[in-house]
Design a protein around this motif. Structure first.
Motif, PDB file in Angstrom:
ATOM      1  N   LEU A 118       0.821  -1.205   0.000  1.00  0.00           N
ATOM      2  CA  LEU A 118       0.000   0.000   0.000  1.00  0.00           C
ATOM      3  C   LEU A 118       0.860   1.261   0.000  1.00  0.00           C
ATOM      4  CD1 LEU A 118      -3.010   0.902   0.235  1.00  0.00           C
ATOM      5  CD2 LEU A 118      -2.647   0.978   2.698  1.00  0.00           C
ATOM      6  N   PHE A 119       1.850   1.310   0.886  1.00  0.00           N
ATOM      7  CA  PHE A 119       2.702   2.497   0.962  1.00  0.00           C
ATOM      8  C   PHE A 119       3.492   2.699  -0.330  1.00  0.00           C
ATOM      9  CE2 PHE A 119       2.673   1.666   5.746  1.00  0.00           C
ATOM     10  CZ  PHE A 119       1.646   2.575   5.956  1.00  0.00           C
TER      11      PHE A 119
ATOM     12  N   LYS B 104      -7.670   4.805  -2.232  1.00  0.00           N
ATOM     13  CA  LYS B 104      -8.722   3.830  -2.552  1.00  0.00           C
ATOM     14  C   LYS B 104      -8.229   2.826  -3.600  1.00  0.00           C
ATOM     15  CE  LYS B 104     -13.496   3.434  -4.141  1.00  0.00           C
ATOM     16  NZ  LYS B 104     -14.673   4.139  -4.622  1.00  0.00           N
ATOM     17  N   ALA B 105      -7.598   3.319  -4.649  1.00  0.00           N
ATOM     18  CA  ALA B 105      -7.073   2.438  -5.697  1.00  0.00           C
ATOM     19  C   ALA B 105      -5.929   1.584  -5.150  1.00  0.00           C
ATOM     20  CB  ALA B 105      -6.602   3.251  -6.899  1.00  0.00           C
ATOM     21  N   ALA B 106      -5.108   2.176  -4.288  1.00  0.00           N
ATOM     22  CA  ALA B 106      -3.967   1.453  -3.713  1.00  0.00           C
ATOM     23  C   ALA B 106      -4.434   0.291  -2.843  1.00  0.00           C
ATOM     24  CB  ALA B 106      -3.091   2.410  -2.909  1.00  0.00           C
TER      25      ALA B 106
ATOM     26  N   ALA C 250       2.032  -8.774 -10.355  1.00  0.00           N
ATOM     27  CA  ALA C 250       1.987  -8.143 -11.677  1.00  0.00           C
ATOM     28  C   ALA C 250       1.119  -6.889 -11.625  1.00  0.00           C
ATOM     29  CB  ALA C 250       1.444  -9.128 -12.714  1.00  0.00           C
ATOM     30  N   VAL C 251       0.105  -6.894 -10.762  1.00  0.00           N
ATOM     31  CA  VAL C 251      -0.772  -5.736 -10.605  1.00  0.00           C
ATOM     32  C   VAL C 251       0.010  -4.557 -10.047  1.00  0.00           C
ATOM     33  CG1 VAL C 251      -2.859  -4.913  -9.439  1.00  0.00           C
ATOM     34  CG2 VAL C 251      -2.763  -7.266 -10.254  1.00  0.00           C
ATOM     35  N   VAL C 252       0.933  -4.831  -9.133  1.00  0.00           N
ATOM     36  CA  VAL C 252       1.745  -3.772  -8.531  1.00  0.00           C
ATOM     37  C   VAL C 252       2.733  -3.214  -9.545  1.00  0.00           C
ATOM     38  CG1 VAL C 252       3.476  -3.250  -6.754  1.00  0.00           C
ATOM     39  CG2 VAL C 252       1.526  -4.698  -6.209  1.00  0.00           C
ATOM     40  N   HIS C 253       3.340  -4.088 -10.332  1.00  0.00           N
ATOM     41  CA  HIS C 253       4.367  -3.646 -11.282  1.00  0.00           C
ATOM     42  C   HIS C 253       3.829  -2.695 -12.333  1.00  0.00           C
ATOM     43  CE1 HIS C 253       7.525  -6.028  -9.584  1.00  0.00           C
ATOM     44  NE2 HIS C 253       6.757  -7.094  -9.593  1.00  0.00           N
ATOM     45  N   ALA C 254       2.540  -2.718 -12.573  1.00  0.00           N
ATOM     46  CA  ALA C 254       1.929  -1.752 -13.505  1.00  0.00           C
ATOM     47  C   ALA C 254       2.002  -0.332 -12.971  1.00  0.00           C
ATOM     48  CB  ALA C 254       0.486  -2.140 -13.772  1.00  0.00           C
ATOM     49  N   HIS C 255       2.284  -0.178 -11.680  1.00  0.00           N
ATOM     50  CA  HIS C 255       2.281   1.148 -11.057  1.00  0.00           C
ATOM     51  C   HIS C 255       3.677   1.618 -10.642  1.00  0.00           C
ATOM     52  CE1 HIS C 255      -2.043   1.210 -11.088  1.00  0.00           C
ATOM     53  NE2 HIS C 255      -1.980  -0.071 -10.713  1.00  0.00           N
ATOM     54  N   HIS C 256       4.711   0.934 -11.107  1.00  0.00           N
ATOM     55  CA  HIS C 256       6.084   1.362 -10.789  1.00  0.00           C
ATOM     56  C   HIS C 256       6.631   2.217 -11.899  1.00  0.00           C
ATOM     57  CE1 HIS C 256       6.851  -0.739  -7.094  1.00  0.00           C
ATOM     58  NE2 HIS C 256       6.262  -1.792  -7.571  1.00  0.00           N
TER      59      HIS C 256
END
Length: 157
Positions: A69-70, A80-82, A151-157
């Motif tokens: 989350l952080f 909310k999206a996080a 993979a969902v997290v890597h879309a936001h890096h």
């Protein structure tokens, strides 16, 4: 946008063992911090095995989700999206890790009654984390390869 993001995560060059190991280590860190903290609190309060284990598993989820989350919020995603991303990224990984780790502890003779000052407590806990890492890594690789989990997290890096 949601479909495009899903397509992006699914179109990754494929899940590598390196990606899976990094995702699992991330999960392991959150699980370890939460679980050890829960064990210390439960033991300090002289709780029994079941409430201590419930607290430890609950804190493992809290810390596991919090680390993701952080990181995602820091990358500029709304809270909310996080939260949705953290739940999607970590739920299966944390659940598998906790199930395996706690099963190892429960099945190790004397471990449930060992105190924090005893080597058996730490050997069972760390051994459980080691086995959980080995079991969870292929699960994470499979999920990342399908555009799920980290993979969902890597879309936001």
């Amino acid at each position: 946008m949601d479909h495009a993001m899903h397509h992006h995560t699914g179109a990754a060059p494929g899940a590598t063992w390196s990606m899976a190991i990094r995702a699992t280590l991330h999960c392991l860190l959150g699980c370890a911090v939460g679980e050890i903290l829960g064990m210390v609190i439960g033991t300090a309060l002289l709780w029994g095995n079941v409430p201590t284990m419930v607290l430890a598993v609950g804190l493992a989820f809290v810390f596991g989700y919090s680390f993701t989350l952080f990181a995602v919020v820091r990358a500029g995603v709304s809270l909310k999206a996080a939260v949705k991303i953290a739940l999607a990224a970590d739920t299966v990984s944390i659940a598998v890790m906790e199930l395996v780790d706690n099963a190892i502890i429960a099945l190790t003779p004397g471990a449930m009654d060992a105190h924090l000052s005893e080597g058996l407590f730490w050997y069972a806990l760390l051994g459980g984390f080691a086995v959980a890492f080995l079991v969870t890594t292929p699960v994470n690789k499979w999920m990342i390869g399908r555009g799920k989990g980290h993979a969902v997290v890597h879309a936001h890096h």
